[in-house]
Design a protein around this motif. Sequence first.
Motif, short mmCIF file in Angstrom:
data_model
loop_
_atom_site.label_atom_id
_atom_site.label_comp_id
_atom_site.label_asym_id
_atom_site.label_seq_id
_atom_site.Cartn_x
_atom_site.Cartn_y
_atom_site.Cartn_z
N LYS A 205 -15.87 16.17 23.58
CA LYS A 205 -15.58 16.39 25.19
C LYS A 205 -16.36 15.32 25.68
CE LYS A 205 -13.83 21.16 25.32
NZ LYS A 205 -14.05 22.63 25.97
N GLU A 208 -15.13 11.67 25.49
CA GLU A 208 -14.16 11.17 26.51
C GLU A 208 -14.87 10.90 27.72
OE1 GLU A 208 -11.58 14.70 27.00
OE2 GLU A 208 -11.01 14.79 24.71
N LYS A 211 -16.44 7.57 27.05
CA LYS A 211 -15.71 6.43 27.29
C LYS A 211 -15.20 6.02 28.61
CE LYS A 211 -13.46 7.28 22.63
NZ LYS A 211 -12.35 7.58 21.90
#
Length: 252
Positions: A205, A208, A211
């Motif tokens: 998580k 993510e 990124k």
Amino acid sequence: MRLLLQTLPLLLLSFALSACGAAGKGGAKKSAFDELNGLGAELQAQLDETAKPVTQAAALLETFANLPKELSLSPEDYKQFVLNAVRGQLTVPGALDEKGKARLQAFADELKAYVLALSATPANAQALVAKIAEVLVKIPVLVTEVGAQAQLVIRNPLESADAKSKAQKQADEAKQLGESVKAQVEGILEQAKALPEQAKGAVDKFTENLKAAGIDSFDALLATPGKVADDTVKDVKEGVKEVTDTAVDSVK
């Protein structure tokens, strides 16, 4: 939001306290009954501390996602802020006012703390599993000790009737208490075993969000170049080793 780096030192502290033996206030040794009765709460507290990088992930990630919007930071500025925060260095982009700078500083500390704690969670969980396994072996020993300590009180002519009555009651309750504590500790063991996989989920998580900030992966964040980053990784490894060693010592 308080710093998540408390996870490592508090975990070390909790292991260190239990490593002192069943000591009460002033160094007085606990009775076998009190030690047995307190095992579940002690291990649950250590489990909760070990799990904080997982249980507190949502709050950290919410701040991580909202901070650049809150402070109007460009993607590149925020990326550099994140990378430098893990180095232990603060990058203040643009023309932030003092309030904004203070907000960045607080989150930089928290972010570095979280990365350290999350990185150490699998090894911390393994250390806790090892300790719990030893505690399960210790439970029947404590049950036997309760009976032996009770007999010493009951047969002592100098002890009061109330003390003898209390000792007899504890002896009568010891077996059932031992079974109850064993069931509780086994439940804690299963939760501790699940933590490494849960930590992996937290890393996924977090990745993510990384990124979205222009950072490819959690490993890329840990691989931030610079002496401070190297020292950070070294601190994680040394902290994990200390936790593991202390956990082993605490059950001897």
